[in-house]
Scaffold this motif. Structure first.
Motif, PDB file in Angstrom:
ATOM      1  N   THR A   1     -21.493 -24.689   2.601  1.00  0.00           N
ATOM      2  CA  THR A   1     -21.631 -24.192   4.331  1.00  0.00           C
ATOM      3  C   THR A   1     -23.204 -24.039   4.674  1.00  0.00           C
ATOM      4  O   THR A   1     -23.190 -23.550   5.657  1.00  0.00           O
ATOM      5  CB  THR A   1     -21.217 -22.592   3.780  1.00  0.00           C
TER       6      THR A   1
ATOM      7  N   ARG B   1     -17.652 -30.524   9.381  1.00  0.00           N
ATOM      8  CA  ARG B   1     -16.534 -29.421   9.113  1.00  0.00           C
ATOM      9  C   ARG B   1     -16.623 -28.769   9.941  1.00  0.00           C
ATOM     10  O   ARG B   1     -14.804 -29.050   9.929  1.00  0.00           O
ATOM     11  CB  ARG B   1     -17.693 -27.973   8.016  1.00  0.00           C
TER      12      ARG B   1
ATOM     13  N   VAL C   1     -11.491 -35.468   2.877  1.00  0.00           N
ATOM     14  CA  VAL C   1     -12.719 -35.036   2.929  1.00  0.00           C
ATOM     15  C   VAL C   1     -13.518 -36.302   2.717  1.00  0.00           C
ATOM     16  O   VAL C   1     -13.775 -36.689   1.018  1.00  0.00           O
ATOM     17  CB  VAL C   1     -13.025 -34.240   2.490  1.00  0.00           C
TER      18      VAL C   1
ATOM     19  N   SER D   1     -24.104 -29.968   7.484  1.00  0.00           N
ATOM     20  CA  SER D   1     -22.310 -30.198   7.231  1.00  0.00           C
ATOM     21  C   SER D   1     -21.546 -29.782   8.236  1.00  0.00           C
ATOM     22  O   SER D   1     -20.428 -29.394   8.414  1.00  0.00           O
ATOM     23  CB  SER D   1     -21.303 -30.015   5.546  1.00  0.00           C
TER      24      SER D   1
ATOM     25  N   ILE E   1     -12.183 -27.012   2.892  1.00  0.00           N
ATOM     26  CA  ILE E   1     -13.140 -28.383   3.446  1.00  0.00           C
ATOM     27  C   ILE E   1     -14.653 -27.450   2.822  1.00  0.00           C
ATOM     28  O   ILE E   1     -15.779 -27.724   2.980  1.00  0.00           O
ATOM     29  CB  ILE E   1     -13.033 -28.247   4.796  1.00  0.00           C
ATOM     30  N   ASP E   2     -14.695 -25.583   3.439  1.00  0.00           N
ATOM     31  CA  ASP E   2     -15.908 -25.781   3.039  1.00  0.00           C
ATOM     32  C   ASP E   2     -16.553 -25.728   1.632  1.00  0.00           C
ATOM     33  O   ASP E   2     -18.131 -25.595   1.309  1.00  0.00           O
ATOM     34  CB  ASP E   2     -16.096 -24.405   3.952  1.00  0.00           C
TER      35      ASP E   2
ATOM     36  N   LYS F   1     -11.881 -29.619  10.672  1.00  0.00           N
ATOM     37  CA  LYS F   1     -11.166 -28.435  10.625  1.00  0.00           C
ATOM     38  C   LYS F   1     -10.365 -28.254  11.460  1.00  0.00           C
ATOM     39  O   LYS F   1      -8.961 -27.670  11.975  1.00  0.00           O
ATOM     40  CB  LYS F   1     -12.025 -27.205  10.420  1.00  0.00           C
TER      41      LYS F   1
END
Length: 145
Positions: free
Chosen positions: A35, A43, A11, A39, A29-30, A47
């Motif tokens: 969120t 993201r 990341v 991004s 990741i979030d 994912k």
């Protein structure tokens, strides 16, 4: 398997940390990127990359026999646990039986990753059995297995 490593993605953070930061699930990741809408594209890409890495890991696991080995290991562990539970709950009928229970506890405990943890059910059961074998009756304050 070793060539692809565990399923994870690096990341990119701002500012960049001194060590790479990896995520092995979408929630991570979030958590790492937030969120917000800015991004979102990054993201989504991470994912998707993670999903592809996980799919490859699953394919390689199945092909290499890792999944089957894990299933066999889990089944063996369940069988061993059942034997241990039964041995702990079975009253010894002699001092030799008490020694057998203590030996099982000591040997099994020495093979556990957390070998410092005490196998209390075995020890309590063996103590109750020893008291019973020596005195012919269980004492009131001796715990039963």
């Amino acid at each position: 398997m070793a060539s692809i490593g565990p399923p994870r993605v690096e990341v990119p953070l701002d500012p960049p940390p001194s060590q790479p930061v990896y995520a092995s699930d979408a929630r991570a990741i979030d958590r790492l990127l937030g969120t917000d809408l800015v991004s979102h594209p990054l993201r989504d890409r991470l994912k998707q990359d993670l999903a592809a890495t996980q799919a490859r890991w699953e394919r390689e696991s199945a092909t290499s026999g890792l999944n089957a080995a894990k299933a066999e290991e889990a089944a063996a562990s369940q069988r061993a646990e059942a034997v241990l539970e039964r041995a702990a709950a079975t009253p010894a009928r002699s001092l030799v039986g008490v020694l057998a229970k203590l030996t099982i506890a000591a040997e099994w405990g020495s093979r556990e990753p957390d070998h410092d943890a005490q196998p209390w059910p075995f020890l309590h059961g063996a103590l109750a059995d020893l008291v019973s074998a020596v005195t012919g009756a269980r004492t009131i304050d001796t715990p039963t297995p």
